[in-house]
Design a protein around this motif. Structure first.
Motif, PDB file in Angstrom:
ATOM      1  N   TYR A 275      14.396   2.181  -2.380  1.00  0.00           N
ATOM      2  CA  TYR A 275      12.991   2.444  -2.654  1.00  0.00           C
ATOM      3  C   TYR A 275      12.120   1.870  -1.532  1.00  0.00           C
ATOM      4  CZ  TYR A 275      14.358   3.679  -7.423  1.00  0.00           C
ATOM      5  OH  TYR A 275      14.928   4.289  -8.515  1.00  0.00           O
TER       6      TYR A 275
ATOM      7  N   ALA B  98       9.190   0.117  -1.381  1.00  0.00           N
ATOM      8  CA  ALA B  98       8.374  -0.606  -2.351  1.00  0.00           C
ATOM      9  C   ALA B  98       7.155  -1.243  -1.674  1.00  0.00           C
ATOM     10  CB  ALA B  98       9.228  -1.647  -3.070  1.00  0.00           C
ATOM     11  N   SER B  99       6.577  -2.241  -2.360  1.00  0.00           N
ATOM     12  CA  SER B  99       5.272  -2.763  -1.957  1.00  0.00           C
ATOM     13  C   SER B  99       5.234  -3.256  -0.520  1.00  0.00           C
ATOM     14  CB  SER B  99       4.865  -3.894  -2.902  1.00  0.00           C
ATOM     15  OG  SER B  99       4.681  -3.408  -4.210  1.00  0.00           O
ATOM     16  N   VAL B 100       6.232  -4.030  -0.118  1.00  0.00           N
ATOM     17  CA  VAL B 100       6.199  -4.597   1.233  1.00  0.00           C
ATOM     18  C   VAL B 100       6.222  -3.496   2.279  1.00  0.00           C
ATOM     19  CG1 VAL B 100       7.487  -5.980   2.912  1.00  0.00           C
ATOM     20  CG2 VAL B 100       7.190  -6.816   0.584  1.00  0.00           C
ATOM     21  N   GLU B 101       7.164  -2.551   2.124  1.00  0.00           N
ATOM     22  CA  GLU B 101       7.267  -1.486   3.119  1.00  0.00           C
ATOM     23  C   GLU B 101       6.000  -0.637   3.173  1.00  0.00           C
ATOM     24  OE1 GLU B 101      11.680  -2.116   1.987  1.00  0.00           O
ATOM     25  OE2 GLU B 101       9.742  -2.190   0.963  1.00  0.00           O
ATOM     26  N   GLN B 102       5.485  -0.270   1.989  1.00  0.00           N
ATOM     27  CA  GLN B 102       4.315   0.587   1.944  1.00  0.00           C
ATOM     28  C   GLN B 102       3.062  -0.138   2.441  1.00  0.00           C
ATOM     29  OE1 GLN B 102       4.504   3.649   1.465  1.00  0.00           O
ATOM     30  NE2 GLN B 102       6.020   4.239  -0.050  1.00  0.00           N
ATOM     31  N   SER B 103       2.972  -1.415   2.172  1.00  0.00           N
ATOM     32  CA  SER B 103       1.759  -2.158   2.513  1.00  0.00           C
ATOM     33  C   SER B 103       1.712  -2.597   3.966  1.00  0.00           C
ATOM     34  CB  SER B 103       1.635  -3.395   1.619  1.00  0.00           C
ATOM     35  OG  SER B 103       1.578  -3.035   0.254  1.00  0.00           O
ATOM     36  N   THR B 104       2.870  -2.876   4.551  1.00  0.00           N
ATOM     37  CA  THR B 104       2.901  -3.452   5.893  1.00  0.00           C
ATOM     38  C   THR B 104       3.575  -2.570   6.934  1.00  0.00           C
ATOM     39  OG1 THR B 104       5.048  -4.566   5.625  1.00  0.00           O
ATOM     40  CG2 THR B 104       3.090  -5.732   4.814  1.00  0.00           C
TER      41      THR B 104
END
Length: 357
Positions: A330, A332-338
């Motif tokens: 997935y 997830a948050s880290v990949e999508q945000s940074t």
């Protein structure tokens, strides 16, 4: 109907151009000239809408195309819109009873060469018309199949069709051309018929802009490829290597990379077309065998944008969406945000696992 014999290294390829009932273009590619009569089609007007909006903080364009909300969603085999049309049945996208390989203008495009200027004005925000082009590539008339199963001759025909579309779309003035395939519902596929797409961009996407800048500044992918040695290699054919690059972002990510500098598939000779076509099928087979299931992946061809042909080194990149047979990778948050990916499998481990098959 317009028939043309294409100039392709080592193979005879014929192309037929057909204008659909709603004005969209359809191209049929084959080893033999296509001469079947067209069946009845639905009339209508092509969709041109949408807009581009500039994100001032991420410094990238996003395309808004609300008409795509109503695009075809998981039809049954009986209602397959990419199958050949049959007399007495509702028309499909391809109004012929048979074909070898087809490319047509997407009915629900994100970009369109005749797109209008944005109707609204948002103060402080840069808006543009979403010029460009979106096409669908249908690999086979059969409802089921994959790059691994359609056969080498059909894969070579696919590469020839890609080359032809590169030539036409760059000649039309588009900035960057991206053939790609999304496979599997985990990736968001809504049509299971074996197919891919081609997007032609009138603005440079940020990823390709960064790649072009790296190549302009002297990054030598051919030299890097040679320096990686066998640890990152999976297989090779006709001077093209399948590798898991040491900076891969997805578990089991692999690239097909010409060992000598090559700006795009249009520069391939006959042996390279054959080798590239073989590797497309071989890597899909390896993924399916390794995960013991049809592997969901994203495949994209990164060829030189217009004007960057002197230094941009072509790659075809596979991003599998699995880290094991029953575990999805997935974003997830880290990949999508940074934009900073966390990778669970070392590329050298992935290369060995796929190489050993």
């Amino acid at each position: 109907m317009v028939l043309k014999t294409l100039d392709m290294p080592g193979q005879a390829v014929h192309r037929r151009h057909h204008v659909k009932g709603d004005g969209r273009s359809l191209w049929l590619y084959g080893r033999e000239p296509h001469g079947l009569e067209a069946l009845a089609e639905e009339d209508g007007e092509p969709i041109h809408g949408g807009s581009l909006r500039w994100h001032p903080l991420r410094r990238e364009w996003a395309v808004y195309a609300s008409h795509r909300q109503n695009r075809t969603f998981k039809p049954s085999a009986a209602d397959d819109p990419l199958a050949p049309s049959q007399p007495g049945r509702p028309a499909t996208e391809i109004p012929f009873t048979d074909f070898e390989l087809a490319v047509f203008d997407n009915r629900f495009p994100s970009f369109h060469p005749d797109a209008a200027e944005p109707a609204q004005d948002i103060p402080g925000l840069d808006l543009r018309r979403p010029g460009g082009k979106c096409e669908v590539v249908v690999y086979t008339p059969d409802h089921e199949g994959s790059l691994a199963t359609i056969g080498q001759d059909r894969r070579r025909l696919l590469v020839a069709a890609w080359i032809d579309r590169y030539r036409d779309l760059f000649a039309a003035g588009h900035t960057f051309v991206l053939p790609f395939e999304s496979r599997g519902e985990e990736v968001g596929v809504t049509l299971h018929h074996p197919h891919g797409q081609i997007y032609a961009f009138d603005v440079m996407p940020p990823v390709q802009e960064k790649m072009a800048d790296a190549f302009r500044q002297g990054y030598d992918l051919a030299g890097a490829l040679a320096s990686w040695g066998d640890d990152y290699s999976v297989t090779e054919a006709a001077g093209i290597r399948a590798v898991a690059p040491p900076y891969a972002r997805f578990p089991y990510e692999t690239w097909l990379v010409p060992q000598a500098f090559t700006p795009g598939p249009w520069a391939f000779d006959a042996d390279q077309i054959d080798g590239f076509a073989h590797l497309l099928g071989d890597m899909t087979r390896r993924y399916d065998e390794f995960f013991a299931r049809p592997t969901p992946y994203m495949l994209s061809l990164h060829a030189a944008p217009r004007g960057e042909e002197g230094h941009f080194h072509f790659t075809a990149q596979f991003y599998p969406l699995l880290r094991s047979a029953d575990k999805i990778k997935y974003l997830a948050s880290v990949e999508q945000s940074t934009g900073m990916f966390t990778v669970d499998i070392m590329p050298e481990q992935a290369a060995k696992a796929l190489r050993d098959l």
